[in-house]
Design a protein around this motif. Sequence first.
Motif, short mmCIF file in Angstrom:
data_model
loop_
_atom_site.label_atom_id
_atom_site.label_comp_id
_atom_site.label_asym_id
_atom_site.label_seq_id
_atom_site.Cartn_x
_atom_site.Cartn_y
_atom_site.Cartn_z
N VAL A 111 36.45 30.07 60.21
CA VAL A 111 35.62 30.57 59.11
C VAL A 111 36.27 31.76 58.41
CG1 VAL A 111 33.35 31.45 58.47
CG2 VAL A 111 33.54 29.77 60.30
N LEU A 112 36.48 32.85 59.15
CA LEU A 112 36.85 34.12 58.52
C LEU A 112 38.28 34.13 58.00
CD1 LEU A 112 35.10 36.59 60.98
CD2 LEU A 112 34.18 35.44 58.97
N ASN A 113 39.14 33.27 58.53
CA ASN A 113 40.51 33.19 58.04
C ASN A 113 40.73 32.01 57.11
OD1 ASN A 113 42.82 35.06 58.75
ND2 ASN A 113 41.71 35.04 60.69
N ASP A 114 39.65 31.38 56.67
CA ASP A 114 39.75 30.24 55.76
C ASP A 114 39.26 30.68 54.38
OD1 ASP A 114 39.59 27.89 54.33
OD2 ASP A 114 38.74 26.72 55.97
N VAL A 115 40.20 30.91 53.49
CA VAL A 115 39.86 31.43 52.17
C VAL A 115 38.92 30.48 51.43
CG1 VAL A 115 41.90 30.40 51.09
CG2 VAL A 115 40.82 32.39 50.04
N GLN A 116 38.97 29.18 51.71
CA GLN A 116 38.12 28.22 51.02
C GLN A 116 36.67 28.32 51.48
OE1 GLN A 116 39.69 24.26 50.82
NE2 GLN A 116 41.69 24.93 50.12
N LYS A 117 36.44 28.92 52.64
CA LYS A 117 35.07 29.04 53.14
C LYS A 117 34.43 30.38 52.79
CE LYS A 117 35.20 25.75 56.98
NZ LYS A 117 36.62 25.44 57.10
N ILE A 118 35.23 31.42 52.61
CA ILE A 118 34.62 32.73 52.41
C ILE A 118 34.94 33.36 51.06
CG2 ILE A 118 34.59 33.17 54.89
CD1 ILE A 118 36.94 35.09 54.48
N SER A 119 35.77 32.73 50.25
CA SER A 119 36.19 33.16 48.92
C SER A 119 37.36 34.13 48.98
CB SER A 119 35.04 33.76 48.10
OG SER A 119 34.65 35.02 48.59
N ARG A 120 38.12 34.13 47.89
CA ARG A 120 39.39 34.86 47.85
C ARG A 120 39.23 36.36 48.13
NH1 ARG A 120 44.42 33.60 48.85
NH2 ARG A 120 45.22 35.69 49.12
N GLY A 121 38.29 36.98 47.46
CA GLY A 121 38.12 38.42 47.60
C GLY A 121 37.71 38.85 48.99
N PHE A 122 36.75 38.12 49.59
CA PHE A 122 36.31 38.45 50.95
C PHE A 122 37.43 38.21 51.96
CE2 PHE A 122 31.52 37.48 50.07
CZ PHE A 122 31.46 38.58 49.23
N TYR A 123 38.21 37.16 51.73
CA TYR A 123 39.34 36.85 52.61
C TYR A 123 40.35 38.00 52.61
CZ TYR A 123 43.71 34.65 54.12
OH TYR A 123 44.91 34.38 54.75
N GLU A 124 40.68 38.50 51.44
CA GLU A 124 41.63 39.60 51.35
C GLU A 124 41.08 40.85 52.02
OE1 GLU A 124 42.45 39.99 47.22
OE2 GLU A 124 43.85 38.29 47.16
N TRP A 125 39.78 41.09 51.87
CA TRP A 125 39.15 42.25 52.50
C TRP A 125 39.20 42.13 54.03
CZ3 TRP A 125 34.86 42.54 55.75
CH2 TRP A 125 34.35 43.81 55.97
N TYR A 126 38.91 40.93 54.54
CA TYR A 126 38.88 40.74 55.99
C TYR A 126 40.28 40.82 56.60
CZ TYR A 126 38.33 38.47 60.54
OH TYR A 126 38.37 38.19 61.89
N THR A 127 41.23 40.12 56.00
CA THR A 127 42.57 40.06 56.60
C THR A 127 43.34 41.37 56.44
OG1 THR A 127 43.44 39.04 54.57
CG2 THR A 127 42.77 37.56 56.37
N SER A 128 42.96 42.21 55.48
CA SER A 128 43.63 43.50 55.31
C SER A 128 42.86 44.64 55.99
CB SER A 128 43.79 43.82 53.83
OG SER A 128 42.54 44.08 53.22
N VAL A 129 41.82 44.29 56.74
CA VAL A 129 40.95 45.27 57.41
C VAL A 129 40.42 46.28 56.39
CG1 VAL A 129 40.72 46.73 59.47
CG2 VAL A 129 42.51 45.01 59.39
#
Length: 634
Positions: free
Chosen positions: A530-548
């Motif tokens: 879920v959290l590492n799948d950009v297609q499930k959480i959207s581009r902006g949230f993905y960048e926020w999560y993976t960059s802490v």
Amino acid sequence: MKKFIVGLVILGLVFSMLISFGSIAFSQKKYNEAPMLADLVKQGKLPPVEQRLPEEPLVYKEGVEIPAGDVKLEIGKYGGTLRIVNPGTPGGGEGWGISREPLLNQPGFGQPGKKPDGNVLKGFDMSKDAKTFTLYLRKGMKWSDGEPVTTEDVRFAYEDVLLNKELTPTFPVWLANLDGTPFKLEIVDKYTFRVIFKESYGLFPYTLSLHWQTWDSGPLLQPSHYMKKFHIKYTSQEKLQPLLKKNGLGEKEWARLYWLYSWEGWGLGDTKIGCPTLAPYVLVDMPTPQVAILRRNPYYWKVDAAGNQLPYIDEIRADTVTRVDMLPMKIMGGEVDFARQAVSIKEVALYKENEAKGGYKVKLLKFHCPIPITFNYTNPDPVWRKIVWDKRFREALNLAINRKEIIDAVYNGFASPSRITPSDYNPAKANQILDSMGLNKRDSEGWRLRPDGKRMELLIETSAPATDFIPMCELLVENWKSIGVYTTMKYVDSSLLSQRVNANQTQVLVSSWFDLPVIEGNPYMIDWVVLNDVQKISRGFYEWYTSVGKKGTEPPAAFKPVFTIYQKMRASKSPMEIKKYLETWEKTIHDTLFMLVPVEDIMIPLIVNEKLGNIPDKGYQIIANFAGEALFYK
């Protein structure tokens, strides 16, 4: 060879190895091998099989029941070619599963009490505080080109790849401390190393057993002797120049070149030919971009109970169809020996009618993954985004989904309403909610208008990795049109869809599966499924999560627990703690309607050549190819 993973993925897809095994030293002194390898030994082109295996090969036990099926392992026979066909690019889900070799293995299916055991790694030890993990390589294990596997491969993967900003711009969250800094690596000796975290990380061994990035080497283990040829630290710019030019890359694009020649790079291509692997099959030829030929790995490190080196089948031919709806004709025409991921229950009657003609069998098994509807919460249109962020809008869309119609029309009754999101069907209430939130004005054609006067539109895009995606999306379009929301759908090639997602251009996606049952058994899966799948959480949230939190779009307070609960869960030291956080996470998904899941408990056909052995007759369908090296022709 996890690079069989092609556009999706799916998800995840993470279960136990098919077959119970042992990593104790094999008792007999002589091993058996495939005739094609025995001939090469006679010709002096290969060393004897005993010299190609590690000191302690992984041994499959004969007659042990597969945890998620009712087939017991048979001693197989050597020979044959396995033909697989997938939409998009060669390999797909079938090849991905067959070539899956995680560093550790998770015995059992959905059984969190089961401790991960050895696979590529012989085993591991965990400190009492769950911060330090000592990992053991198999002595004498070799890459597919015969070079030894040692901790130099670990050191290279860590220092020269993971810590290299050009190769790894963002350090993987699942390998980082909670503050985003890298773990500490300690090399003990030639076959032993330690991974050390600042905080407790009780889920780490489960991560090593199931995270897709650990399959076939992964970021902790790379064939350093080979990949140094493409690394600027070990090979000069002058020597790299001809390869850069050959692949149409600029003078400074050595990092792109590196991934082109590594199994870590996405997809199959002729640049992957020759890259050493630990998987049962090695890419040897790509006659066209749509066809891949893979042949047995002569240094594969598993044997069966009779001392036969695996795999049994000699070769895999992986073909491609441009659209998923072309696959049924190939199956019914007898051109496919193994089909799992891209088939669906909607064609089961046709498949059954053509069994004898096509020389295959249809087995109706469980499918582990519901299909979620996900929203691009960081779409650049501020008015559209504000509406979609409003839970009332998502509640109205969810109430308008006619799940019974989807179950009957798409899945022939072989599915059930989702429980990860509420499943009530009440279009009248949906209309009331939309009116109450200010979407009560309509245009001359009756479609709801946004506050800025524009028509409120939803575009559903799907790469349709299986044939049930398109008819389900078509019904969603009608369901949402019925409450006045102008909705359309579009089939998009998986590579193009990925480009659109990365460019933040999408609105609504029905693009891949969601491994809910697996998450319940192995909660670390929340991270990469879920959290590492950009297609499930959207581009902006993905960048926020993976960059802490350093980049991207910070989620609103209502969505924050979707991301933060996992960080607490991964540090848990007891099953009770994990269970508590998992229940909280699932409740958050349910209550916020972060994603909408129409149906689950789907039954799906497994199509196999009638002569294939070691195939399950019940249980979860994906289990069939998670020990593809044990498949054989009777």
